[in-house]
Design a protein around this motif. Structure first.
Motif, PDB file in Angstrom:
ATOM      1  N   TRP A  27       0.838  -1.183   0.000  1.00 54.08           N
ATOM      2  CA  TRP A  27       0.000   0.000   0.000  1.00 54.08           C
ATOM      3  C   TRP A  27       0.885   1.248   0.000  1.00 54.08           C
ATOM      4  O   TRP A  27       1.942   1.205   0.623  1.00 54.08           O
ATOM      5  N   PRO A  28       0.533   2.372  -0.634  1.00 52.20           N
ATOM      6  CA  PRO A  28      -0.764   2.581  -1.279  1.00 52.20           C
ATOM      7  C   PRO A  28      -0.819   2.283  -2.777  1.00 52.20           C
ATOM      8  O   PRO A  28      -1.909   2.157  -3.306  1.00 52.20           O
ATOM      9  N   PHE A  29       0.308   2.152  -3.470  1.00 48.04           N
ATOM     10  CA  PHE A  29       0.198   2.039  -4.926  1.00 48.04           C
ATOM     11  C   PHE A  29       0.241   0.604  -5.428  1.00 48.04           C
ATOM     12  O   PHE A  29      -0.211   0.310  -6.519  1.00 48.04           O
TER      13      PHE A  29
ATOM     14  N   ALA B  85      -6.649   7.116 -12.440  1.00 49.68           N
ATOM     15  CA  ALA B  85      -7.693   7.907 -13.098  1.00 49.68           C
ATOM     16  C   ALA B  85      -8.071   9.108 -12.242  1.00 49.68           C
ATOM     17  O   ALA B  85      -8.323  10.196 -12.760  1.00 49.68           O
ATOM     18  N   VAL B  86      -8.090   8.931 -10.923  1.00 47.42           N
ATOM     19  CA  VAL B  86      -8.405  10.050 -10.026  1.00 47.42           C
ATOM     20  C   VAL B  86      -7.303  11.105 -10.101  1.00 47.42           C
ATOM     21  O   VAL B  86      -7.582  12.300 -10.260  1.00 47.42           O
ATOM     22  N   PHE B  87      -6.050  10.674 -10.025  1.00 45.00           N
ATOM     23  CA  PHE B  87      -4.936  11.623 -10.123  1.00 45.00           C
ATOM     24  C   PHE B  87      -4.980  12.355 -11.463  1.00 45.00           C
ATOM     25  O   PHE B  87      -4.774  13.570 -11.529  1.00 45.00           O
TER      26      PHE B  87
ATOM     27  N   LEU C 288      -5.594  22.339  -7.274  1.00 42.49           N
ATOM     28  CA  LEU C 288      -6.192  21.390  -8.226  1.00 42.49           C
ATOM     29  C   LEU C 288      -7.514  20.820  -7.723  1.00 42.49           C
ATOM     30  O   LEU C 288      -8.470  20.680  -8.483  1.00 42.49           O
TER      31      LEU C 288
ATOM     32  N   ALA D 166      -7.989  14.857 -11.543  1.00 40.14           N
ATOM     33  CA  ALA D 166      -7.777  16.034 -10.692  1.00 40.14           C
ATOM     34  C   ALA D 166      -6.675  16.940 -11.244  1.00 40.14           C
ATOM     35  O   ALA D 166      -6.501  18.053 -10.770  1.00 40.14           O
TER      36      ALA D 166
ATOM     37  N   GLU E 164       8.000  14.114  -8.008  1.00 38.25           N
ATOM     38  CA  GLU E 164       8.805  14.342  -6.811  1.00 38.25           C
ATOM     39  C   GLU E 164       8.279  13.520  -5.625  1.00 38.25           C
ATOM     40  O   GLU E 164       9.053  12.917  -4.878  1.00 38.25           O
ATOM     41  N   LEU E 165       6.973  13.460  -5.492  1.00 33.21           N
ATOM     42  CA  LEU E 165       6.387  12.778  -4.325  1.00 33.21           C
ATOM     43  C   LEU E 165       6.214  11.281  -4.552  1.00 33.21           C
ATOM     44  O   LEU E 165       6.478  10.474  -3.664  1.00 33.21           O
ATOM     45  N   VAL E 166       5.744  10.902  -5.742  1.00 38.47           N
ATOM     46  CA  VAL E 166       5.304   9.518  -5.955  1.00 38.47           C
ATOM     47  C   VAL E 166       6.396   8.618  -6.527  1.00 38.47           C
ATOM     48  O   VAL E 166       6.488   7.445  -6.151  1.00 38.47           O
TER      49      VAL E 166
ATOM     50  N   VAL F 175      10.879  21.498  -6.464  1.00 34.24           N
ATOM     51  CA  VAL F 175      10.388  20.941  -7.727  1.00 34.24           C
ATOM     52  C   VAL F 175      11.040  21.728  -8.840  1.00 34.24           C
ATOM     53  O   VAL F 175      10.646  22.854  -9.114  1.00 34.24           O
TER      54      VAL F 175
ATOM     55  N   LEU G 126     -12.852  21.256  -7.317  1.00 38.16           N
ATOM     56  CA  LEU G 126     -13.735  20.095  -7.490  1.00 38.16           C
ATOM     57  C   LEU G 126     -14.555  19.827  -6.228  1.00 38.16           C
ATOM     58  O   LEU G 126     -15.514  19.067  -6.258  1.00 38.16           O
TER      59      LEU G 126
ATOM     60  N   LEU H 176      -7.122   4.612  -9.080  1.00 36.97           N
ATOM     61  CA  LEU H 176      -6.276   5.602  -8.413  1.00 36.97           C
ATOM     62  C   LEU H 176      -5.622   6.531  -9.444  1.00 36.97           C
ATOM     63  O   LEU H 176      -5.620   7.758  -9.290  1.00 36.97           O
TER      64      LEU H 176
ATOM     65  N   PHE I 158      -3.240  16.074 -11.679  1.00 37.95           N
ATOM     66  CA  PHE I 158      -1.872  15.882 -11.186  1.00 37.95           C
ATOM     67  C   PHE I 158      -0.901  15.397 -12.263  1.00 37.95           C
ATOM     68  O   PHE I 158       0.300  15.406 -12.053  1.00 37.95           O
TER      69      PHE I 158
ATOM     70  N   LEU J  95       5.512  17.835  -9.490  1.00 34.65           N
ATOM     71  CA  LEU J  95       5.343  17.559  -8.057  1.00 34.65           C
ATOM     72  C   LEU J  95       4.931  16.102  -7.854  1.00 34.65           C
ATOM     73  O   LEU J  95       5.423  15.425  -6.944  1.00 34.65           O
ATOM     74  N   PHE J  96       4.054  15.602  -8.741  1.00 33.62           N
ATOM     75  CA  PHE J  96       3.670  14.190  -8.654  1.00 33.62           C
ATOM     76  C   PHE J  96       4.920  13.307  -8.729  1.00 33.62           C
ATOM     77  O   PHE J  96       5.083  12.375  -7.937  1.00 33.62           O
TER      78      PHE J  96
ATOM     79  N   ALA K 227       1.250   9.711   0.215  1.00 34.06           N
ATOM     80  CA  ALA K 227       2.195  10.121  -0.833  1.00 34.06           C
ATOM     81  C   ALA K 227       2.749  11.518  -0.590  1.00 34.06           C
ATOM     82  O   ALA K 227       3.685  11.929  -1.262  1.00 34.06           O
TER      83      ALA K 227
ATOM     84  N   LEU L  22       8.282   6.334  -4.362  1.00 35.37           N
ATOM     85  CA  LEU L  22       7.486   5.183  -3.892  1.00 35.37           C
ATOM     86  C   LEU L  22       7.343   4.123  -4.972  1.00 35.37           C
ATOM     87  O   LEU L  22       6.956   2.992  -4.694  1.00 35.37           O
TER      88      LEU L  22
ATOM     89  N   PHE M 289       0.891  14.571  -0.444  1.00 38.45           N
ATOM     90  CA  PHE M 289       0.205  15.707  -1.048  1.00 38.45           C
ATOM     91  C   PHE M 289      -0.428  16.659  -0.034  1.00 38.45           C
ATOM     92  O   PHE M 289      -0.836  17.752  -0.391  1.00 38.45           O
TER      93      PHE M 289
END
Lengths: 383, 383
Positions: free
Chosen positions: A160-162, A244-246, B273, A249, A272-274, B259, B277, A242, A251, A269-270, B249, A277, B251
């Motif tokens: 988790w989480p990806f 599809a949500v990113f 972002l 939105a 950098e953070l993800v 970045v 919504l 997951l 990202f 940023l995505f 993650a 992981l 956020f």
């Protein structure tokens, strides 16, 4: 002794070099811009191997490197794929490539013909072996109605989480989730969004996985005359939703957004953070699975012909299954090229390798000898 | 005629003003820093109403405003809650507040006692009515073992991907997902992460919802002598997992990240972002639901006592259920304060309102008269 040059000393390049090194029949040179990467390739190969540090994004350097060898193998980043293909055509050398460039390599088919060389492109696992297996199944039927290629690389451990790690450049993974998908439905070329048409499928040795549309058919959309044709990527269930949500939105957006005093591209940023992981830890095991399912008719009877591929991380040589399953179709085709067993001249998509069943058999035997499990099962879909 | 001042002309402030205006028994003044907000409050109220544009983050301005009136009602942003409480104590005026300040208001209890004033804090739906109902059920049992408060505001329409809109400041919603949760388990005060202990519960009029821990117990953790005590937020199923992934993650991080060339706080890009919504469109309907479940024993028999609250957007007055269900407990308590029916002096948490059953009955009757549905059901948990 053939003089072979391998462009790129990344994961796949190292796998290609190690495999050809074991043949003991070639003079091998590996070229990369990174001295560290070249060191790793020297560590990995048992046998003679030359390395050269050079920047192959420079067309003149690439052309000069090609001209010095009998055969070029391309294992560069996708953004360098087209430059590399042009360089081998200019140098007039046979070529086998796994870069999966974004551009259409067939645009250089005429130039390759004129230069009298054979360049096999998209020659990894998918696109690559996937297209060969699809071609073979279609040829074995009187009429094919549907071809679906399911393929994915995942970490063995689901965390988790990806529940996902990227076997290749993570930016290219995100591109798979954003790039429009070209496929064929009811005989028509259609474009659909990536991550769509999700379904669950059971995969031997792994369990239930999720499949969704991605844009990997390439040349096959036009070369295979089948009314329904699609590629789907495999992940552990939940990943597509997951992503599809990113994406929804914003990202994954490449357009900079104003955030307080600064301007930033959301995808940066995505990343950098993800992406940390999504990185495999040293020694972490990955799996590669593929199913090529072809439905059609033979002698009036409905037939479902399925190919299954399963490969796992090799702890002895610290080689990911993604590198293994991508490198071995490429080295098999490289050997066919040396034996002048590949049709040409021109830019040759991988499905054409399978036009001759004996030629495909050589590729499959080569993969099986290296421990990649490949099976084929024909069933009556009515049963 | 009592002279009442309402601080804040946001959604809840407008609801409070409109409700007290209908009484026709008070001289009402609304103070806010925004002239636009004051205009909206004048449009909404049928009857006499004074408005004053002033910045209440200035302690002197707040103190002066309090001193001019018989009763102060606080409906300011949570970050202004503590300043406002200090101002009313300094001015020596009774107070009723819904700001849900992050600081502990009981720290000013001694000062309020010395000033001889009664200040009821956290006086909305939850914390607020939630605490009153919990107190009432506990008082009605010989022994209470467990109190769980379930509460949430959601849009009536569930739209992918978040199926959520923020009824109050979205930054405060994210704070609910990141702030450690203080609760009681087996008689001990414990801290758990927000979004944990997820469960599905069926809610009358909505269907299946998801509940997870958030930090809303406040004073109740210490004032209610029950071994198991928790607050859970309600959302449509799937929201907690999604928020947990975003949190994991990074956020929601407040720390700037490098970045490329710039430095950006991840929560700022998330806000940029996602918050659009999460915004209600004009006229879009929201729902507020609450369940207060108390388990224990009466005359040797196990008892489960449940309160249920359901409220929906009012299209006639364009008032969200979040504003309605927060404003009406506050106006009910304001009327009790005017009638000197609230214990004091001191800073009074809402649960103390329910120590007197008749007093709670006045609050409940007031909410029911305004269309908020509140029911109570006692069952034998063994059945």
């Amino acid at each position: 002794m053939a003089e072979i040059v391998i462009w790129g000393a990344g994961r796949v390049g190292r796998g290609i070099a190690a495999d050809l090194c074991r043949d003991g029949q070639h003079e091998l040179t590996v070229v990369d811009a990174s001295e560290t990467a070249l060191e790793q390739v020297r560590d990995r190969c048992e046998g003679e191997l030359r390395t050269r540090c050079a920047d192959l994004s420079d067309p003149a350097a690439a052309r000069a490197s090609a001209a010095e060898h009998d055969l070029v193998i391309g294992a560069l980043a996708s953004r360098l794929g087209m430059t590399a293909l042009r360089a081998v055509i200019d140098a007039g050398r046979p070529y086998c490539d796994i870069s999966f460039m974004e551009e259409d390599p067939l645009e250089l088919d005429r130039a390759a013909r004129e230069a009298g060389i054979t360049a096999v492109v998209d020659c990894g696992v998918a696109p690559g072996l996937s297209h060969m297996l699809a071609q073979r199944s279609v040829d074995d039927l009187d009429r094919a109605d549907r071809v679906t290629i399911y393929v994915g690389g995942v970490p063995r451990e689901r965390r988790w989480p990806f529940e996902y790690k990227a076997g290749f450049a993570p930016r290219d993974v995100v591109a798979e989730y954003t790039r429009p998908v070209h496929l064929r439905e009811h005989g028509r070329e259609t474009v659909r969004p990536a991550l769509a048409s999700r379904e669950l499928i059971d995969v031997e040795g792994i369990g239930t996985m999720e499949a969704f549309l991605t844009d990997g058919l390439r040349t096959l959309v036009r070369s295979l005359e089948v009314p329904n044709l699609a590629e789907k990527t495999l992940r552990y269930p939940g990943h597509a939703e997951l992503m599809a949500v990113f994406r929804e939105a914003g990202f994954f957006d490449e357009q900079p957004r104003r955030v307080g005093e600064v301007s930033v591209r959301p995808i940066d940023l995505f990343s950098e953070l993800v992406f940390p992981l999504w990185s495999y830890r040293p020694g972490e095991a990955d799996l590669t699975v593929m199913k090529v399912a072809v439905e059609g008719e033979r002698r009036g009877a409905a037939v479902r012909d399925e190919w299954h591929l399963y490969d796992a991380y090799d702890p002895h040589t610290d080689t990911t299954s993604m590198a293994r399953s991508t490198a071995y179709p490429c080295t098999a085709v490289a050997r066919l090229l040396l034996d002048e067993q590949v049709p040409g001249p021109g830019v040759i998509p991988p499905e054409r390798i399978a036009e001759n069943p004996a030629r495909l058999e050589r590729v499959l035997t080569s993969l099986r000898e290296r421990g990649v499990r490949i099976g084929r099962r024909e069933t009556n879909p009515a049963e």
